[in-house]
Scaffold this motif. Structure first.
Motif, short mmCIF file in Angstrom:
data_model
loop_
_atom_site.label_atom_id
_atom_site.label_comp_id
_atom_site.label_asym_id
_atom_site.label_seq_id
_atom_site.Cartn_x
_atom_site.Cartn_y
_atom_site.Cartn_z
N VAL A 40 50.59 57.43 34.04
CA VAL A 40 50.88 58.27 35.21
C VAL A 40 50.85 57.38 36.44
O VAL A 40 49.98 56.51 36.58
CB VAL A 40 49.87 59.43 35.35
CG1 VAL A 40 50.12 60.48 34.29
CG2 VAL A 40 48.43 58.96 35.29
N ASP A 41 51.81 57.58 37.32
CA ASP A 41 51.93 56.72 38.49
C ASP A 41 50.76 56.87 39.45
O ASP A 41 50.41 55.92 40.17
CB ASP A 41 53.25 57.00 39.22
CG ASP A 41 54.46 56.62 38.40
OD1 ASP A 41 54.33 55.72 37.54
OD2 ASP A 41 55.53 57.23 38.60
N ASP A 42 50.17 58.07 39.48
CA ASP A 42 49.11 58.31 40.46
C ASP A 42 47.72 58.28 39.83
O ASP A 42 46.81 58.95 40.33
CB ASP A 42 49.33 59.64 41.18
CG ASP A 42 49.34 60.83 40.22
OD1 ASP A 42 49.42 60.59 39.00
OD2 ASP A 42 49.27 61.98 40.69
N ALA A 43 47.56 57.52 38.74
CA ALA A 43 46.23 57.39 38.15
C ALA A 43 45.26 56.89 39.21
O ALA A 43 45.55 55.91 39.91
CB ALA A 43 46.27 56.43 36.97
N PRO A 44 44.11 57.54 39.37
CA PRO A 44 43.23 57.19 40.50
C PRO A 44 42.53 55.86 40.35
O PRO A 44 42.08 55.28 41.36
CB PRO A 44 42.21 58.34 40.49
CG PRO A 44 42.19 58.82 39.07
CD PRO A 44 43.60 58.67 38.58
N ASN A 45 42.38 55.36 39.13
CA ASN A 45 41.63 54.13 38.89
C ASN A 45 41.80 53.74 37.43
O ASN A 45 42.55 54.38 36.69
CB ASN A 45 40.14 54.34 39.22
CG ASN A 45 39.58 55.59 38.55
OD1 ASN A 45 39.54 55.68 37.32
ND2 ASN A 45 39.17 56.56 39.34
N HIS A 46 41.09 52.69 37.02
CA HIS A 46 41.01 52.30 35.61
C HIS A 46 39.63 52.61 35.03
O HIS A 46 39.27 52.10 33.97
CB HIS A 46 41.29 50.80 35.45
CG HIS A 46 42.66 50.39 35.89
ND1 HIS A 46 43.78 50.57 35.12
CD2 HIS A 46 43.07 49.79 37.04
CE1 HIS A 46 44.85 50.10 35.75
NE2 HIS A 46 44.44 49.62 36.92
N GLY A 47 38.89 53.43 35.73
CA GLY A 47 37.51 53.73 35.36
C GLY A 47 36.59 53.36 36.51
O GLY A 47 37.02 53.30 37.68
N PHE A 48 35.32 53.08 36.18
CA PHE A 48 34.35 52.77 37.22
C PHE A 48 33.52 51.55 36.82
O PHE A 48 33.39 51.24 35.63
CB PHE A 48 33.42 53.97 37.47
CG PHE A 48 34.13 55.09 38.17
CD1 PHE A 48 34.09 55.21 39.55
CD2 PHE A 48 34.85 56.03 37.45
CE1 PHE A 48 34.76 56.23 40.20
CE2 PHE A 48 35.53 57.07 38.09
CZ PHE A 48 35.48 57.17 39.47
N LEU A 49 32.98 50.87 37.84
CA LEU A 49 32.20 49.66 37.59
C LEU A 49 30.92 49.66 38.40
O LEU A 49 30.77 50.40 39.39
CB LEU A 49 33.03 48.41 37.92
CG LEU A 49 33.61 48.23 39.33
CD1 LEU A 49 32.56 47.78 40.33
CD2 LEU A 49 34.75 47.22 39.30
N LEU A 50 29.99 48.86 37.95
CA LEU A 50 28.76 48.56 38.68
C LEU A 50 28.77 47.09 39.04
O LEU A 50 29.06 46.24 38.20
CB LEU A 50 27.53 48.86 37.82
CG LEU A 50 27.17 50.32 37.57
CD1 LEU A 50 26.11 50.42 36.48
CD2 LEU A 50 26.69 50.99 38.86
N ARG A 51 28.48 46.82 40.29
CA ARG A 51 28.49 45.43 40.75
C ARG A 51 27.19 45.13 41.50
O ARG A 51 26.76 45.93 42.33
CB ARG A 51 29.70 45.19 41.66
CG ARG A 51 30.03 43.73 41.87
CD ARG A 51 31.06 43.57 42.99
NE ARG A 51 32.27 44.31 42.80
CZ ARG A 51 33.35 43.84 42.15
NH1 ARG A 51 33.33 42.63 41.65
NH2 ARG A 51 34.43 44.58 42.04
N ARG A 52 26.60 44.00 41.16
CA ARG A 52 25.43 43.52 41.91
C ARG A 52 25.85 42.23 42.60
O ARG A 52 26.05 41.20 41.95
CB ARG A 52 24.24 43.30 41.00
CG ARG A 52 22.95 42.97 41.76
CD ARG A 52 21.75 42.97 40.82
NE ARG A 52 20.50 42.68 41.54
CZ ARG A 52 19.79 43.58 42.20
NH1 ARG A 52 20.19 44.83 42.24
NH2 ARG A 52 18.68 43.24 42.82
N GLY A 53 26.01 42.32 43.89
CA GLY A 53 26.57 41.18 44.60
C GLY A 53 28.02 41.00 44.18
O GLY A 53 28.82 41.93 44.21
#
Length: 283
Positions: A40-53
């Protein structure tokens, strides 16, 4: 600790993280290609991530699609690989909460493992009936009785029409999807399967989609031989919800792998395995 969506600029770093941390045999390049699969062209993201620094310490992939069900367009979010470094496991629930906070989606989890099944139940996921028959593929000569079978993408693409042609087009570059077409006169059956492992043995093929269950069963010996000779699949795993009934000379698995979904308005029999991690990631 930063929680955020996986954007296109994060794909390569997330792919490297998954390739290094998951013992799935899937390379960073393969994870990157899977995330590049957008339906879908308007997919909001590829999922979610956690980042430390600057370091990624957790990721939860998502695959988005749309289907027409009962005359209305339904939006699906398939939950893919979920990986959090041991030291940050306490933050892992933030990923799934962020995923499920996205409104208007039917969520599917088609490869939950370990404690994820129990967690999903607490999060109002429902288990699909995954009763599965194992069919040994044998090399016996089988009279075709006028039927033909092919795995040639050019032939399949030219022969399909309507919804099946769109499904084929959408999954041509999906790494795990294997395409087969059976024809019998004016009838055809389009099949999608993936190579699968059981007890570390890469000799199985799981049926993900069958367009014409009636022809699928009539052509069973022909399909069995084709899978063995052409795809090196020694045994086929056929969920009854996908193939409609138990194939003859099959063995029912005692513990089929779970699959789950969460929706307020989509029924279990309207959930399929297309446009998902099952078609996009070959492990």
């Amino acid at each position: 600790m930063e929680l955020g969506p996986i954007n296109s600029t994060d794909v390569e770093q997330v792919a490297a993280f998954l390739g290094a941390q998951l013992r799935s045999g899937v390379s960073a390049a393969a994870w990157s290609a899977a995330m590049a699969q957008r339906w879908v062209d308007d997919a909001p993201n590829h999922g979610f991530l956690l980042r430390r620094g600057e370091e990624i310490v957790g990721a939860y992939l998502a695959f988005y699609s749309e289907r027409e069900i009962d005359g209305r367009v339904e939006r699906f979010c398939n939950l893919g690989a979920w990986c959090v470094l041991e030291a940050y496991r306490s933050h892992g629930l933030r990923l799934i909460r962020a995923m499920l906070a996205q409104r208007g989606y039917t969520f599917t989890d088609l490869s939950p493992s370990g404690n994820v099944v129990a967690l999903n139940k607490r999060l109002r996921f429902t288990s699909l009936d995954t009763a599965t028959a194992l069919v040994p593929n044998l090399p016996w000569p089988t009279p075709s009785r006028g039927m033909t079978i092919t795995s040639d993408p050019a032939v399949i693409g030219a022969a399909l029409s309507g919804r099946d042609r769109q499904i084929f087009h959408d999954h041509q570059t999906a790494a795990a999807a294997r395409h087969i077409l059976v024809t019998d006169g004016d009838e055809s059956c389009y099949i999608i399967l993936r190579h699968d492992r059981r007890k570390r043995l890469p000799i199985f093929g799981s049926i993900l989609y069958v367009s014409n269950p009636g022809l699928f069963h009539r052509a069973a010996p022909l399909i069995s031989r084709h899978l063995l000779v052409r795809h090196r699949v020694l045994a086929t795993l056929a969920e009854l919800r996908v193939v409609s009934r138990r194939p003859p000379a099959s063995i029912m698995l005692r513990n089929p792998r779970p699959k789950m979904y969460r929706s307020d308005h989509v029924a279990a029999d309207q959930v399929d395995y297309l446009y998902s991690e099952l078609t996009s990631v070959a492990w």
